[in-house]
Design an enzyme around this catalytic site. Structure first.
Site, PDB file in Angstrom:
ATOM      1  CB  ALA A  34      -0.906  -0.018   1.215  1.00 36.01           C
ATOM      2  N   GLY A  72       1.412  -6.180   0.862  1.00 35.38           N
ATOM      3  CA  GLY A  72       0.454  -5.979  -0.223  1.00 35.38           C
ATOM      4  C   GLY A  72       0.977  -6.463  -1.567  1.00 35.38           C
ATOM      5  CD  GLU A 120      -2.230  -8.849   1.799  1.00 35.89           C
ATOM      6  OE1 GLU A 120      -1.920  -7.646   1.846  1.00 35.89           O
ATOM      7  OE2 GLU A 120      -3.098  -9.369   2.529  1.00 35.89           O
ATOM      8  CD  GLU A 159       1.486  -7.547   5.755  1.00 39.65           C
ATOM      9  OE1 GLU A 159       2.235  -8.542   5.864  1.00 39.65           O
ATOM     10  OE2 GLU A 159       1.013  -7.176   4.666  1.00 39.65           O
TER      11      GLU A 159
END
Ligand SMILES: NC(=O)c1ccc[n+]([C@@H]2O[C@H](COP(=O)([O-])OP(=O)(O)OC[C@H]3O[C@@H](n4cnc5c(N)ncnc54)[C@H](O)[C@@H]3O)[C@@H](O)[C@H]2O)c1
Length: 690
Positions: A65, A104, A107, A127
């Site tokens: 992100a 991210g 992901e 994370e």
């Protein structure tokens, strides 16, 4: 063809290649999301396109992100919208990965139908290290690809894995040697030629079916990692998210992951871990030393003293390929010191964490000497002799005559006045403190102590050197104990008083251990050795520690200190030490009483916070966050509590001030609140604003 300023679209035969170029790290910003959604829709519409490749230019695959957007209102398409578009594409999508696919980024790769990567790529879900849970399906998709055991390992450690390992576990479908784009297009053509199915990870169930049959895997994983995770919430939340992947239908698992993410991101532990993450990067910057300050080359290093610290310090440089000459006063001490270094390397090699030939390579960079003159050509000389000002001054006076003009003269003193040491030379501008922590080859922290005279290029060189040898360098000012040990001294003072007033060493240790320190205060003392800094010739039973030393109770290594130790060095409360404490208290006229855990906690921790505030006020530390980094990386302050100053901000400075005043009334002026705390409270501010 350009889709927007960061997205390019090209068709090669049957394959549409969507290239993102959004420096520096291809964060998934609004422009990237818009460009990709538009490009994917286009590829879906074009009938000649059979498959898609997603690839990035620049340093790395998508970095996750865009953190600059976190504080702004969400603009569509959201990251989740983009992931849905990729996953639901009706033509196979191949993610082509170079650099890192972390958080991210991974992901996103997991919603592609295939993943190819260059051998140097790395991927992971880090994370947890920021006290978080992945929030875009990572915990739901990863176990479906790699299985529950590996997924648990990855989400709770946060450690990135190399491409080869990712390939072995099926996370990457193919490794591409050579040009990634060409390799990814060739792979996409292969998918089309072989009419391979379009694989949506969300629909894969065989790996989680297996775990459904063995739900005990979660309990076992928790048990096996109990010590490692102690106190941290994020590993547990990540485990729960993977558990949801196994026990719930996919969509419900996603919802569960989202709610775990939301809970953690609002939690003080995550705030603390993010604080530490940024504070560590901030600490590398020294405000009055611009980035273009010239640095001196450090190609040859001298270390004086081959004791506990000298040996470990030398290893840091050998590990970085920098030759070291280590000087001792006697052959026996030199042989012992060098022997310990070799055995350290051999032990590492025996554990498979180092190649056998590297042991010789590193030892080949080390020269022992009994002659200080051998340091004449060294760029950096670090003194690690006894903690005695007179001895150190003599060493520095000699060094002044021997060392070349451009040499950096450093001391590893723990507490002594470095201005006084520098005054023994004719070149105080070249003198600096490099305060390593024990064991010096392991501990990450390096306090870089500048005196009033240390020249800026010397400080800049030390800061750069810290990085070269893999340390976290924090630049601080000169003064008793600098930052870390001065705060430790405040805790020492209160811990010593508390045991005289009625607490046992085990009481104090339990409170600190429960707070999150890896070990209690007195356990740590016993481990370090009570005789460090104790002079057998000048001892006068002046305190409990001296008496224990006089009895031969020097700590773990002698089987007893504040605790008793068995052969495995397991500790039990010591009736002998307790008797010493009680007798000494009686002699001092101190009536022992019941001491509550709350009192132990407040007196030890608030004393540290107050000392930290004084250090900040005096400018010995440049920022509250530097103090936090020193205590988190050098002294075991729990990372999830962010460091003493961050913790005090969380407690609330008005509360801290009130409590300090109450402690001052009860226990004297050592608790007199630092003027900085009074000013901050008056202004409605916190340490982070100081
Ligand atoms: N031990 C720790 O945990 C720790 C941590 C940080 C800093 N320090 C500091 O590091 C310094 C060294 O501590 P240590 O624990 O390694 O002590 P140590 O006693 O283990 O080693 C000191 C070594 O210096 C040698 N030495 C003494 N005078 C010398 C001279 N003139 N020339 C060459 N060698 C000489 C001694 O023979 C001895 O081997 C001290 O200033 C100490 O405060 C220690």
């Amino acid at each position: 063809m350009k889709v927007n300023e960061v997205t390019d679209y090209a068709v090669e035969g049957r394959v549409a290649v969507i290239t993102v170029n959004s420096p520096p790290v291809n964060a998934l910003s609004i422009a990237v999301r818009q460009g990709m959604v538009a490009a994917i829709e286009r590829a879906q519409e074009e009938s000649e396109v059979g498959a898609l490749v997603l690839i990035c230019e620049g340093r790395t695959f998508f970095a996750g992100a865009d953190i600059t957007e976190l504080s702004r209102p969400q603009v569509d398409p959201s990251l989740r919208d983009l992931l849905r578009v990729i996953e639901n594409a009706t033509k196979p999508v191949v993610a082509a990965i170079h650099g890192t696919a972390l958080g991210g980024g991974l992901e996103l790769a997991l919603v592609a139908h295939y993943r190819v990567a260059v051998p140097s790529a790395k991927c992971g879900l880090p994370e947890v290290n920021l006290g978080l849970v992945p929030g875009a399906g990572g915990t739901q998709r990863l176990p479906r690809v790699v299985g529950v055991a590996k997924a648990l390992e990855m989400v709770t450690s946060g450690t990135p894995i190399a491409a080869k390992a990712a390939h072995d576990m099926g996370l990457f479908d193919e490794l591409v040697d050579g040009d990634l784009r060409a390799g990814a297009v060739a792979f996409a053509n292969k998918v089309l030629d072989e009419k391979r199915p379009l694989i949506r990870v969300r629909d894969k169930t065989e790996k989680i079916e297996e775990a459904r049959k063995h739900p005990e895997i979660f309990a076992e994983f928790r048990k096996a990692n109990e010590r490692k995770f102690r106190g941290f919430l994020a590993p547990e939340y990540n485990i729960r998210a993977v558990e949801a992947a196994v026990s719930l239908p996919f969509e419900e698992g996603l919802t569960q992951e989202r709610s775990l993410f939301n809970e953690m991101s609002a939690h003080s532990q995550s705030a603390a871990q993010r604080h530490v993450f940024f504070a560590e990067r901030q600490a590398a910057k020294v405000d009055d030393i611009p980035a273009d300050t010239p640095v001196l080359p450090v190609g040859k290093v001298g270390v004086i003293g081959a004791g506990t610290m000298g040996g470990g310090i030398a290893m840091n440089f050998l590990n970085a390929g920098i030759p070291v000459t280590i000087v001792e006063t006697k052959q026996e001490a030199l042989d012992r010191g060098i022997g310990i270094i070799r055995r350290n390397y051999e032990a590492t090699a025996a554990k498979g964490r180092m190649k056998a030939e590297d042991v010789d390579k590193r030892m080949g960079l080390l020269t022992g000497s009994l002659v200080l003159d051998d340091l004449a050509d060294k760029d950096l000389i670090i003194e690690a002799v006894f903690e005695d000002l007179q001895v150190k001054k003599e060493v520095f006076a000699k060094l002044d005559r021997i060392a070349k003009d451009t040499a950096i003269l450093a001391t590893n003193t723990s507490y002594l006045d470095i201005d006084a040491i520098a005054a023994a030379t004719s070149r105080p501008a070249s003198v600096i403190g490099l305060h390593f922590f024990s064991p010096a080859n392991v501990m990450k922290l390096l306090e870089i102590v500048r005196t009033r005279d240390t020249a800026k290029p010397i400080v800049a060189t030390a800061a750069k050197l810290a990085k070269t040898i893999g340390k976290i360098g924090v630049t601080v000012g000169n003064g008793f104990g600098f930052v870390g040990n001065r705060i430790l001294a405040a805790r020492n003072r209160e811990a010593d008083r508390l045991v005289l007033e009625g607490a046992t060493p085990a009481d104090v240790d339990r409170v600190l251990y429960d707070f999150g320190f890896p070990m209690g205060h007195f356990q740590m003392r016993d481990l370090v050795g009570l005789d460090v800094g104790w002079n057998p010739k000048a001892t006068s039973s002046a305190n409990v520690r001296e008496i224990l030393n006089e009895m031969g109770r020097h700590g773990q290594k002698t089987g007893g200190g504040y605790y008793d130790y068995d052969e495995q060095r397991r500790h039990t409360p010591s009736p002998v030490a307790l008797k010493v404490i009680e007798d000494f208290a009686a002699k001092q006229g101190i009536a022992r009483r019941a001491v509550s855990d709350e009192e132990i906690r407040d007196r030890t921790l608030y004393a540290m916070v107050n000392e930290g505030a004084r250090i900040l006020d005096e400018g010995i530390a440049a920022r509250a966050s530097d103090i936090d980094i020193i205590w988190v990386t050098g002294y075991g302050w729990p990372r999830y509590r962010g460091g003493p100053m961050f913790w005090a901000d969380l407690e609330g400075l008005p509360k801290v001030l009130d409590r300090l005043r109450a402690l001052q009334a009860a226990h004297g002026d050592d608790f007199a609140p630092s003027p900085l705390i009074e000013r901050l409270v008056a202004d409605g501010k916190q340490f982070k604003d100081a």
